[in-house]
Write a protein that holds these residues in place. Structure first.
Motif, short mmCIF file in Angstrom:
data_model
loop_
_atom_site.label_atom_id
_atom_site.label_comp_id
_atom_site.label_asym_id
_atom_site.label_seq_id
_atom_site.Cartn_x
_atom_site.Cartn_y
_atom_site.Cartn_z
N ALA A 176 3.18 -6.98 12.89
CA ALA A 176 1.75 -6.76 12.61
C ALA A 176 1.54 -6.36 11.16
CB ALA A 176 1.20 -5.68 13.55
N VAL A 177 2.46 -5.55 10.61
CA VAL A 177 2.34 -5.11 9.21
C VAL A 177 2.60 -6.29 8.28
CG1 VAL A 177 3.43 -3.68 7.44
CG2 VAL A 177 2.88 -2.70 9.66
N ALA A 178 3.64 -7.07 8.59
CA ALA A 178 4.00 -8.20 7.72
C ALA A 178 2.93 -9.28 7.72
CB ALA A 178 5.33 -8.78 8.17
N ARG A 179 2.28 -9.47 8.85
CA ARG A 179 1.22 -10.49 8.93
C ARG A 179 -0.13 -9.85 8.61
NH1 ARG A 179 4.52 -12.45 13.25
NH2 ARG A 179 3.70 -10.85 14.59
N LEU B 211 -1.07 -14.96 25.51
CA LEU B 211 -1.14 -16.34 26.00
C LEU B 211 -0.43 -17.33 25.06
CD1 LEU B 211 -4.73 -16.48 27.55
CD2 LEU B 211 -2.55 -16.26 28.73
N PRO B 212 -0.67 -17.26 23.73
CA PRO B 212 0.10 -18.15 22.84
C PRO B 212 1.61 -17.89 22.91
CG PRO B 212 -1.77 -17.26 21.67
CD PRO B 212 -1.68 -16.53 22.97
N ALA B 213 2.00 -16.61 23.08
CA ALA B 213 3.43 -16.29 23.18
C ALA B 213 4.01 -16.96 24.43
CB ALA B 213 3.64 -14.78 23.24
N GLN B 214 3.23 -16.91 25.51
CA GLN B 214 3.68 -17.55 26.75
C GLN B 214 3.81 -19.05 26.55
OE1 GLN B 214 4.51 -15.97 29.57
NE2 GLN B 214 5.04 -17.93 30.48
N ARG B 215 2.85 -19.64 25.81
CA ARG B 215 2.90 -21.08 25.55
C ARG B 215 4.11 -21.41 24.67
NH1 ARG B 215 -2.45 -21.79 24.63
NH2 ARG B 215 -2.23 -21.69 22.39
N ALA B 216 4.38 -20.54 23.70
CA ALA B 216 5.53 -20.76 22.81
C ALA B 216 6.83 -20.69 23.59
CB ALA B 216 5.53 -19.74 21.69
N LEU B 217 6.86 -19.89 24.65
CA LEU B 217 8.07 -19.78 25.47
C LEU B 217 8.36 -21.09 26.20
CD1 LEU B 217 7.70 -16.19 26.96
CD2 LEU B 217 9.58 -17.00 25.55
N GLY C 157 0.84 -21.32 14.86
CA GLY C 157 1.99 -22.11 14.42
C GLY C 157 3.12 -21.23 13.91
N ASP C 158 2.76 -20.24 13.06
CA ASP C 158 3.77 -19.31 12.53
C ASP C 158 4.44 -18.55 13.67
OD1 ASP C 158 3.11 -20.01 10.03
OD2 ASP C 158 1.85 -18.28 9.60
N ARG C 159 3.63 -18.15 14.62
CA ARG C 159 4.17 -17.36 15.74
C ARG C 159 5.10 -18.21 16.61
NH1 ARG C 159 1.41 -12.55 16.57
NH2 ARG C 159 -0.24 -12.34 15.03
N ARG C 160 4.76 -19.49 16.78
CA ARG C 160 5.60 -20.37 17.60
C ARG C 160 7.00 -20.45 17.00
NH1 ARG C 160 2.08 -24.28 18.32
NH2 ARG C 160 2.84 -25.56 16.63
#
Lengths: 248, 461
Positions: free
Chosen positions: B285-288, B444-450, B358-361
């Motif tokens: 969170a700090v880095a982003r 939800l995006p984290a779940q999709r990335a998984l 995209g970055d998170r994926r």
């Protein structure tokens, strides 16, 4: 060459195709392969021959279209994600061409990541000694995004050395490095194999492949031959011979 | 060359859906308010008859829409600026290529600003169409919420309201887009084309100065207004309190990349949880900061305005009670206003997070290859959502204190029994809603990335 042991990775009739119907493109076409412990196995071949795809399918980071893979007793296609995650943080390590470090974490925490995720109490001390071994002690607290390419790749290698995994997958680990940095990385991978790990290396760099105990030659998604330790000119000759054979 | 750049800037902008969505929603909400104001005024005999029978003033209901429109303008500017900034960040490599081809930064800044205005105009036209279709029924609903006796009375969308709905987003975009456009033109070309992240701290000195100047301006405004507070009677103190709240949010917006990481770091140090997930989420969170700062400020706009309005109302109520009044304040219209603003802010915050998916994926794929279990990935996303909620609530609380404190001070100066009354129930509800939005936008995006292929996610570009 070290004495043969039971394979830690086996692939039988492994296939991988992208797309469907008439647009389908077969990248791996019935690959049978055994990878033993204490060996550095290099996979070489022309661009587009399916080398990286084979490595990713063997590691379970990419699903195959057919056939079977056994990675340390687990079938990546059928194993639950949690089991594969445990396998990756405890028994399998990766080194990628693009480094793939977490940019905002320090080199120390990147190297210790699998151990931290596994709640290993000695994760940080092991990471520190691995970084020291690779000459990165003074950069241990530096964020990965501030390291040079060579330093990032050494950090990725430190992760592998700190975790002491039984299997290491390396996809073009020297592809973006200069000669000196390449030598450090290849030395580290060679050392892991000598310590008992099964190291699978995909590379275009024939000097790197010359350090392998066994070289698998891949072409059009099929294994064209498996060779013992060979020098770089011998491997170049093998590749040229394959090219000439293909043209005939 | 300029024509080619302009064509390039306008073509194939996948990231512009977010500002367009925020602009169209802003347009629809402003449109509904304007339809409500213009359709409920003294020229509507049916509504006036109901107001007279209830013993209310003729502008009792119409003024709500007008106040809401005016209050929404700075919020639209802040939310549109944060979302545009995130969209511009997503298109950095395109601009970097133009910089390498010799395009001057001033030309790029102008085109980026033009792009934001055009996207907002497109959103405004969509919003005006939506207002034409839904403005009547939704304005009727707004009236019914303010005064239940107005149920069933139809309000017709006036052409002026539709025009206002169409032009408000591009006009606010001219203000909102200025800073993002200037920042977007100062692109580190080589680094951006290579896809390397900008080293943190590169602009931290300048950001620190801007944040410091903003905080100084806020302090000066607080000292001036608190020393000689406006009178309570006639609503001047309320207006000044609301102004202070908006100024706090503007300063938070300007200093988002500095303030939000500071708050997140402080919260994660106050609550040290053992294990790898908590520090990883905090560091992320700090880095982003460019993403988390924008998200937090966008959400804090909604909760901060809610806190300011209800805090001032509750404090006024407490003063009235201390003077012997037993009348309960009806805050229904305040809740309606805050609900509308909150919806806009929640959409803005979620858009900013969606733009960074995209970055998170890629990050999730890297963590999966390092052995992070799916439950740990979801856990890290949830922890990050909670840290950002905490940061958002800190800014909201500061906004609430600024405005509510002024009412207390104004009462004290007038010799009235003053007691600061913070709207804790409303802030708690706002915090819960913020957490819900952030959890949905991150987990939800984290779940999709998984579920995505690790190799595909790690592929460059």
């Amino acid at each position: 060459m070290p004495a043969h042991t039971a394979p830690v990775i086996t692939a039988r009739h492994l296939t991988k195709a992208y797309g469907r119907g008439v647009a389908a493109r077969t990248v791996l076409d019935g690959v049978d392969l055994d990878i033993e412990a204490s060996m550095l196995t290099a996979i070489i071949g022309p661009s587009g021959s399916g080398k990286s795809t084979l490595l990713f399918c063997l590691s379970g980071l990419e699903s195959s279209s057919g056939g079977e893979v056994d990675l340390l007793g687990a079938d990546p296609a059928r194993a639950r994600p949690g089991r594969m995650a445990r396998l990756y943080r405890e028994r399998v390590g990766f080194v990628f061409q693009e480094y793939n470090l977490i940019p905002y974490l320090s080199a120390r925490r990147n190297a210790a990541l699998p151990g931290l995720l596994a709640h290993r109490p000695d994760a940080v001390s092991r990471a520190d000694s691995a970084l020291s071994e690779l000459g990165l002690s003074e950069h241990a607290s530096t964020r990965a995004s501030r390291l040079s390419g060579g330093q990032q790749q050494r950090t990725a290698l430190a992760r592998v050395l700190a975790g002491r995994p039984e299997v290491v997958f390396a996809d073009e680990p020297t592809g973006a490095l200069d000669t000196a940095a390449s030598a450090v990385v290849m030395g580290g991978l060679r050392a892991r194999a000598d310590e008992g790990a099964a190291v699978v290396l995909v590379t275009h760099d024939l000097d790197a492949a010359a350090l392998a105990d066994r070289v698998v030659l891949l072409r059009d998604g099929r294994i064209q031959g498996v060779h013992g330790r060979s020098s770089a000119p011998e491997l170049a000759g093998l590749l040229e011979g394959e090219d000439a054979g293909a043209q005939r | 060359m300029s024509g080619a750049i302009l064509r390039s800037v306008l073509a194939g902008r996948a990231a512009w859906w977010a500002p367009a969505l925020v602009a169209s929603l802003s347009s629809l909400l402003v449109g509904i308010c304007l339809v409500q104001t213009l359709g409920t005024d003294a020229t509507n005999p049916e509504i006036q008859a109901v107001l007279r029978s209830e013993g209310l003033e003729t502008d009792h209901v119409a003024s709500v829409g007008l106040s809401l429109s005016v209050m929404m303008l700075p919020i639209i500017v802040i939310v549109l600026a944060t979302v545009s900034s995130a969209a511009i960040t997503a298109t950095t490599p395109d601009r970097a290529r133009w910089r390498l081809a010799g395009a001057p930064p001033s030309m790029l800044a102008l085109f980026v600003l033009l792009e934001i205005v055009l996207v907002s105009l497109a959103g405004g036209v969509l919003g005006a169409l939506g207002t034409a279709l839904l403005g009547g029924p939704l304005s009727g609903l707004l009236n019914r919420l303010i005064l239940p006796e107005l149920a069933g009375i139809e309000v017709q969308p006036a052409p002026l309201a539709l025009l206002g709905a169409a032009v408000v987003p591009p006009l606010t975009a001219l203000v909102a887009g200025l800073l993002p456009a200037l920042r977007g033109a100062r692109v580190p070309a080589i680094r951006a084309v290579r896809g390397e992240s900008e080293p943190s701290g590169r602009h931290s000195g300048r950001r620190g100065v801007i944040t410091g100047l903003g905080l100084c301006a806020l302090c000066a405004a607080v000292v001036l207004t608190y020393r000689r507070p406006p009178v309570l009677d006639g609503g001047q103190a309320l207006t000044a309190g609301l102004g202070l709240a908006v100024l706090t949010l503007v300063v938070a917006g300007l200093g988002a990349r500095t303030l939000v990481p500071l708050i997140v770091r402080a919260v994660s140090r106050l609550l040290p949880v053992p294990g790898a997930v908590w520090p990883l989420a905090g560091d992320g969170a700090v880095a982003r900061a460019h993403v988390s700062g924008a998200t937090v400020v966008a959400l804090a706009c909604g909760t901060g305005i809610l806190g300011a309005l209800t805090g001032m109302a509750r404090t006024s109520e407490a003063i009235s009670r201390a003077l012997g009044s037993h009348e309960d304040y009806n805050l229904l219209d305040t809740y309606v206003i805050c609900g509308v603003i909150g919806l806009l802010c929640a959409v803005g915050g979620a858009c900013v997070l969606a733009l960074s998916a995209g970055d998170r994926r890629r990050e999730v794929a890297t963590l999966r290859a390092a052995g992070m279990a799916p439950s740990q990935v979801r856990g890290a996303a949830a922890v990050e959502a909670l840290l950002l909620t905490a940061a958002s609530m800190v800014i909201s609380l500061a906004t609430t204190l600024m405005s509510t404190g002024l009412i207390t001070r104004a009462a004290a100066v007038e010799g009235l029994p003053a007691r600061l009354t913070l709207p804790w129930p409303e802030l708690a509800v706002a915090g819960a809603l913020t957490a819900a939005v952030l959890l949905a936008a991150l987990v939800l995006p984290a779940q999709r990335a998984l579920g995505a292929s690790v190799r595909g996610s790690l592929a460059p570009g």
